[in-house]
Design a protein around this motif. Structure first.
Motif, PDB file in Angstrom:
ATOM      1  N   ILE A   5     -31.392 -32.270  31.159  1.00 34.87           N
ATOM      2  CA  ILE A   5     -32.129 -32.473  32.408  1.00 34.87           C
ATOM      3  C   ILE A   5     -32.709 -31.158  32.904  1.00 34.87           C
ATOM      4  O   ILE A   5     -33.859 -31.104  33.346  1.00 34.87           O
ATOM      5  CB  ILE A   5     -31.231 -33.129  33.477  1.00 34.87           C
ATOM      6  CG1 ILE A   5     -31.015 -34.594  33.108  1.00 34.87           C
ATOM      7  CG2 ILE A   5     -31.846 -33.002  34.866  1.00 34.87           C
ATOM      8  CD1 ILE A   5     -30.084 -35.331  34.022  1.00 34.87           C
ATOM      9  N   ALA A   6     -31.935 -30.087  32.819  1.00 28.31           N
ATOM     10  CA  ALA A   6     -32.429 -28.782  33.259  1.00 28.31           C
ATOM     11  C   ALA A   6     -33.641 -28.343  32.443  1.00 28.31           C
ATOM     12  O   ALA A   6     -34.588 -27.761  32.994  1.00 28.31           O
ATOM     13  CB  ALA A   6     -31.326 -27.735  33.157  1.00 28.31           C
ATOM     14  N   PRO A  51     -39.605 -27.125  37.193  1.00 25.29           N
ATOM     15  CA  PRO A  51     -40.476 -27.359  38.349  1.00 25.29           C
ATOM     16  C   PRO A  51     -41.813 -28.065  38.104  1.00 25.29           C
ATOM     17  O   PRO A  51     -42.109 -29.005  38.820  1.00 25.29           O
ATOM     18  CB  PRO A  51     -40.675 -25.960  38.930  1.00 25.29           C
ATOM     19  CG  PRO A  51     -39.405 -25.261  38.599  1.00 25.29           C
ATOM     20  CD  PRO A  51     -38.977 -25.818  37.255  1.00 25.29           C
ATOM     21  N   PRO A  52     -42.602 -27.712  37.116  1.00 22.94           N
ATOM     22  CA  PRO A  52     -43.858 -28.471  37.003  1.00 22.94           C
ATOM     23  C   PRO A  52     -43.660 -29.915  36.519  1.00 22.94           C
ATOM     24  O   PRO A  52     -44.526 -30.757  36.690  1.00 22.94           O
ATOM     25  CB  PRO A  52     -44.688 -27.671  36.004  1.00 22.94           C
ATOM     26  CG  PRO A  52     -43.749 -26.769  35.310  1.00 22.94           C
ATOM     27  CD  PRO A  52     -42.550 -26.607  36.185  1.00 22.94           C
ATOM     28  N   LEU A  53     -42.516 -30.216  35.933  1.00 19.34           N
ATOM     29  CA  LEU A  53     -42.290 -31.543  35.354  1.00 19.34           C
ATOM     30  C   LEU A  53     -41.311 -32.390  36.170  1.00 19.34           C
ATOM     31  O   LEU A  53     -40.880 -33.439  35.708  1.00 19.34           O
ATOM     32  CB  LEU A  53     -41.726 -31.392  33.936  1.00 19.34           C
ATOM     33  CG  LEU A  53     -42.550 -30.571  32.957  1.00 19.34           C
ATOM     34  CD1 LEU A  53     -41.777 -30.343  31.674  1.00 19.34           C
ATOM     35  CD2 LEU A  53     -43.866 -31.269  32.663  1.00 19.34           C
ATOM     36  N   GLU A  68     -42.367 -38.893  34.330  1.00 19.16           N
ATOM     37  CA  GLU A  68     -41.636 -40.129  34.057  1.00 19.16           C
ATOM     38  C   GLU A  68     -40.368 -39.847  33.250  1.00 19.16           C
ATOM     39  O   GLU A  68     -39.318 -40.449  33.485  1.00 19.16           O
ATOM     40  CB  GLU A  68     -42.541 -41.107  33.308  1.00 19.16           C
ATOM     41  CG  GLU A  68     -41.936 -42.479  33.156  1.00 19.16           C
ATOM     42  CD  GLU A  68     -42.899 -43.472  32.532  1.00 19.16           C
ATOM     43  OE1 GLU A  68     -42.446 -44.582  32.247  1.00 19.16           O
ATOM     44  OE2 GLU A  68     -44.083 -43.142  32.326  1.00 19.16           O
ATOM     45  N   THR A  69     -40.461 -38.927  32.303  1.00 21.75           N
ATOM     46  CA  THR A  69     -39.300 -38.571  31.501  1.00 21.75           C
ATOM     47  C   THR A  69     -38.164 -38.056  32.378  1.00 21.75           C
ATOM     48  O   THR A  69     -37.009 -38.454  32.219  1.00 21.75           O
ATOM     49  CB  THR A  69     -39.678 -37.489  30.465  1.00 21.75           C
ATOM     50  OG1 THR A  69     -40.741 -37.960  29.667  1.00 21.75           O
ATOM     51  CG2 THR A  69     -38.504 -37.120  29.602  1.00 21.75           C
ATOM     52  N   CYS A  70     -38.493 -37.191  33.300  1.00 21.76           N
ATOM     53  CA  CYS A  70     -37.487 -36.618  34.188  1.00 21.76           C
ATOM     54  C   CYS A  70     -36.858 -37.697  35.070  1.00 21.76           C
ATOM     55  O   CYS A  70     -35.640 -37.726  35.260  1.00 21.76           O
ATOM     56  CB  CYS A  70     -38.124 -35.530  35.040  1.00 21.76           C
ATOM     57  SG  CYS A  70     -36.951 -34.661  36.089  1.00 21.76           S
ATOM     58  N   LEU A 122     -34.528 -39.797  32.897  1.00 23.69           N
ATOM     59  CA  LEU A 122     -33.325 -39.036  32.542  1.00 23.69           C
ATOM     60  C   LEU A 122     -32.318 -39.034  33.685  1.00 23.69           C
ATOM     61  O   LEU A 122     -31.128 -39.238  33.491  1.00 23.69           O
ATOM     62  CB  LEU A 122     -33.684 -37.592  32.186  1.00 23.69           C
ATOM     63  CG  LEU A 122     -34.157 -37.327  30.779  1.00 23.69           C
ATOM     64  CD1 LEU A 122     -34.656 -35.889  30.649  1.00 23.69           C
ATOM     65  CD2 LEU A 122     -33.053 -37.579  29.792  1.00 23.69           C
ATOM     66  N   LYS A 123     -32.821 -38.809  34.882  1.00 27.08           N
ATOM     67  CA  LYS A 123     -31.922 -38.792  36.041  1.00 27.08           C
ATOM     68  C   LYS A 123     -31.380 -40.183  36.345  1.00 27.08           C
ATOM     69  O   LYS A 123     -30.226 -40.327  36.746  1.00 27.08           O
ATOM     70  CB  LYS A 123     -32.651 -38.225  37.258  1.00 27.08           C
ATOM     71  CG  LYS A 123     -32.906 -36.741  37.145  1.00 27.08           C
ATOM     72  CD  LYS A 123     -33.640 -36.220  38.350  1.00 27.08           C
ATOM     73  CE  LYS A 123     -33.900 -34.728  38.230  1.00 27.08           C
ATOM     74  NZ  LYS A 123     -34.668 -34.213  39.370  1.00 27.08           N
ATOM     75  N   ALA A 124     -32.190 -41.200  36.143  1.00 27.00           N
ATOM     76  CA  ALA A 124     -31.745 -42.563  36.428  1.00 27.00           C
ATOM     77  C   ALA A 124     -30.660 -43.012  35.457  1.00 27.00           C
ATOM     78  O   ALA A 124     -29.716 -43.700  35.852  1.00 27.00           O
ATOM     79  CB  ALA A 124     -32.931 -43.519  36.368  1.00 27.00           C
ATOM     80  N   TYR A 125     -30.776 -42.628  34.192  1.00 29.68           N
ATOM     81  CA  TYR A 125     -29.820 -43.055  33.184  1.00 29.68           C
ATOM     82  C   TYR A 125     -28.672 -42.062  32.971  1.00 29.68           C
ATOM     83  O   TYR A 125     -27.848 -42.251  32.073  1.00 29.68           O
ATOM     84  CB  TYR A 125     -30.518 -43.310  31.849  1.00 29.68           C
ATOM     85  CG  TYR A 125     -31.220 -44.636  31.813  1.00 29.68           C
ATOM     86  CD1 TYR A 125     -30.496 -45.817  31.870  1.00 29.68           C
ATOM     87  CD2 TYR A 125     -32.594 -44.716  31.719  1.00 29.68           C
ATOM     88  CE1 TYR A 125     -31.125 -47.046  31.842  1.00 29.68           C
ATOM     89  CE2 TYR A 125     -33.246 -45.940  31.689  1.00 29.68           C
ATOM     90  CZ  TYR A 125     -32.499 -47.099  31.747  1.00 29.68           C
ATOM     91  OH  TYR A 125     -33.117 -48.311  31.720  1.00 29.68           O
ATOM     92  N   LEU A 126     -28.583 -41.043  33.779  1.00 32.60           N
ATOM     93  CA  LEU A 126     -27.536 -40.042  33.622  1.00 32.60           C
ATOM     94  C   LEU A 126     -26.129 -40.643  33.637  1.00 32.60           C
ATOM     95  O   LEU A 126     -25.316 -40.320  32.759  1.00 32.60           O
ATOM     96  CB  LEU A 126     -27.663 -38.942  34.671  1.00 32.60           C
ATOM     97  CG  LEU A 126     -26.640 -37.820  34.572  1.00 32.60           C
ATOM     98  CD1 LEU A 126     -26.801 -37.073  33.258  1.00 32.60           C
ATOM     99  CD2 LEU A 126     -26.801 -36.866  35.735  1.00 32.60           C
TER     100      LEU A 126
END
Length: 89
Positions: A35-36, A41-43, A47-49, A52-56
């Protein structure tokens, strides 16, 4: 008094425990590192980010098992190779 054989067994047990602790740490840290890297910051709103956070919560146990086992296997192979090199020397 302990014989050299018992000392070697205790040493190997400590090595296995250390490999297990390192593998667990890698397995726990892997999702956060991904995730890091992918949510810099620009990303942050990509959608990928977001996914990733939703499925963490779902991926954390998978990473723990997959990356942990892979790390443990690699460390075990390295330990065997080092042990063989020490015997030859």
């Amino acid at each position: 008094m302990t014989s050299g054989r018992e000392g070697a067994g205790a040493s190997r047990t400590r090595e296995r425990l250390l490999r297990g602790v390192i593998a667990a740490a890698v397995g726990l840290a892997a999702p956060s590192v991904e995730i890091a890297l992918r949510c810099r910051p620009p990303l942050q709103t990509s959608e990928t980010c977001v996914w990733l956070k939703a499925y963490l919560p779902l991926t954390r146990p998978l990473y723990f098992v997959a990356c942990g086992l892979l790390t443990y296997g690699i460390l075990s192979l390295a330990a065997v190779a080092a042990r063989q090199l020490r015997r030859r020397a």
